[in-house]
Design an enzyme around this catalytic site. Structure first.
Site, PDB file in Angstrom:
ATOM      1  N   SER A  51       0.844  -1.206   0.000  1.00 44.60           N
ATOM      2  CA  SER A  51       0.000   0.000   0.000  1.00 44.60           C
ATOM      3  C   SER A  51       0.876   1.253   0.000  1.00 44.60           C
ATOM      4  CB  SER A  51      -0.926   0.000   1.218  1.00 44.60           C
ATOM      5  OG  SER A  51      -0.191  -0.180   2.410  1.00 44.60           O
ATOM      6  N   GLU A 187      -9.268  -9.513   3.858  1.00 45.49           N
ATOM      7  CA  GLU A 187      -9.583  -8.114   3.538  1.00 45.49           C
ATOM      8  C   GLU A 187     -10.910  -8.012   2.785  1.00 45.49           C
ATOM      9  OE1 GLU A 187      -6.465  -5.854   1.590  1.00 45.49           O
ATOM     10  OE2 GLU A 187      -7.784  -4.105   1.358  1.00 45.49           O
TER      11      GLU A 187
HETATM   12  O1  KIV Z   1      -0.543  -3.349   1.561  1.00 47.96           O
HETATM   13  C1  KIV Z   1      -1.147  -3.322   2.647  1.00 47.96           C
HETATM   14  O2  KIV Z   1      -1.056  -2.344   3.420  1.00 47.96           O
HETATM   15  C2  KIV Z   1      -1.963  -4.474   3.009  1.00 47.96           C
HETATM   16  C3  KIV Z   1      -2.938  -4.299   4.125  1.00 47.96           C
HETATM   17  C4  KIV Z   1      -4.100  -3.512   3.659  1.00 47.96           C
HETATM   18  C5  KIV Z   1      -3.336  -5.598   4.712  1.00 47.96           C
HETATM   19  O3  KIV Z   1      -1.869  -5.484   2.395  1.00 47.96           O
END
Ligand code: KIV
Length: 269
Positions: A51, A187
């Site tokens: 992310s 998720e």
């Molecule tokens: O990339 C991320 O931050 C994640 C979380 C949302 C679990 O995979």
């Protein structure tokens, strides 16, 4: 030392697995040493999520994150939070078959102090996870809404809305557990389905947008601290109005500079 720091317990995969049905696990993302250091004493696990490609690098999705970028940020997080259990997200394309996955996981283990890796995918990824775990790589799974599938699925879709999806998710979870994963992120899944998944496996589930009945929760730090203020996903709880606080502080700084009020005599050599 704060009371919470005294209660801080350095985690490992045995303790994480043993926490199932005993206590809820807290996971938070971090991408740099500064914030990782602030979060360390309160989190059982710190996730260097891909992310970061969105919230940190400003891209529209996570797909263009690459391994070098993830390794760089993981080293920063490990440097800032030396006692944390750190998990690195394997970016898109780095685990497309079991040999590529192992080669890249070994690269991560040799170039960082990460404790584990996370990969997205269900039953289809079970043989890759098995190959990794048999070669001493600690793996966290990730099912449900999987951001790396955004283009192939035509958007971010909440899962578990039909009986067929529910059955597939439970199959996915069981396959990932059998492959040797120590925990599983769920998720964007209907709460009642996330509950059934959590009850159907013996490794802890960590939910995000999956209701309260998973074995733990994860949030992206910039969402939960309100630094990302363009929109708020339904599942996010904001614990700080970070964006407003930062904007107000920086505008005060600008005003002080413009008035000639900064620096003052105490702030000069
Ligand atoms: O990339 C991320 O931050 C994640 C979380 C949302 C679990 O995979």
């Amino acid at each position: 030392m704060s009371i919470i720091k005294q209660n801080f317990e350095k985690m490992n995969i045995t303790k994480i697995k043993q926490s199932k049905n005993k206590r809820k696990l807290t996971m938070i993302t971090a991408y740099d040493a500064l914030f990782a250091n602030l979060f360390e004493e309160f989190a059982d696990m710190i996730l260097v999520g891909d992310s970061l490609n969105m919230s940190f690098a400003g891209h529209d999705d996570t797909l263009s994150a690459n391994l070098e970028q993830m390794i760089y940020h993981t080293n920063a997080v490990c440097n800032g939070a030396k006692d944390a259990f750190v998990i690195i997200d394997m970016p898109f394309g780095t685990y497309s078959d079991k040999n590529i996955a192992l080669k890249n996981a070994i690269k991560v283990y040799t170039k960082t102090n990460a404790n584990a890796i996370k990969i997205e995918g269900g039953e289809d990824k079970a043989c890759i996870i098995e190959h990794l775990t048999k070669n001493s790589i600690a793996v966290m799974g990730h099912i449900g809404l999987m951001p790396q599938y955004v283009r192939s699925e035509g958007g971010y879709k909440v899962k578990g809305k039909t009986k067929q999806e529910e059955e597939q998710l439970i199959k996915d979870a069981k396959a990932i557990e059998s492959a040797g994963a120590f925990a599983l992120v769920i998720e964007g899944v209907k709460s009642e389905v996330a509950k059934k998944i959590s009850q159907s496996i013996s490794i802890p589930t960590i939910g995000i947008g999956a209701g309260k009945d998973t074995d733990g929760q994860v949030l992206v730090w910039s969402d939960m601290l309100g630094f990302f203020d363009k929109f708020k996903p339904k599942f996010v709880r904001r614990y700080l109005d970070g964006a407003s606080l930062v904007k107000s502080a920086v505008s005060q700084y600008r005003d002080d500079v413009q008035r000639g009020d900064f620096p003052n005599e105490d702030e000069e050599y």
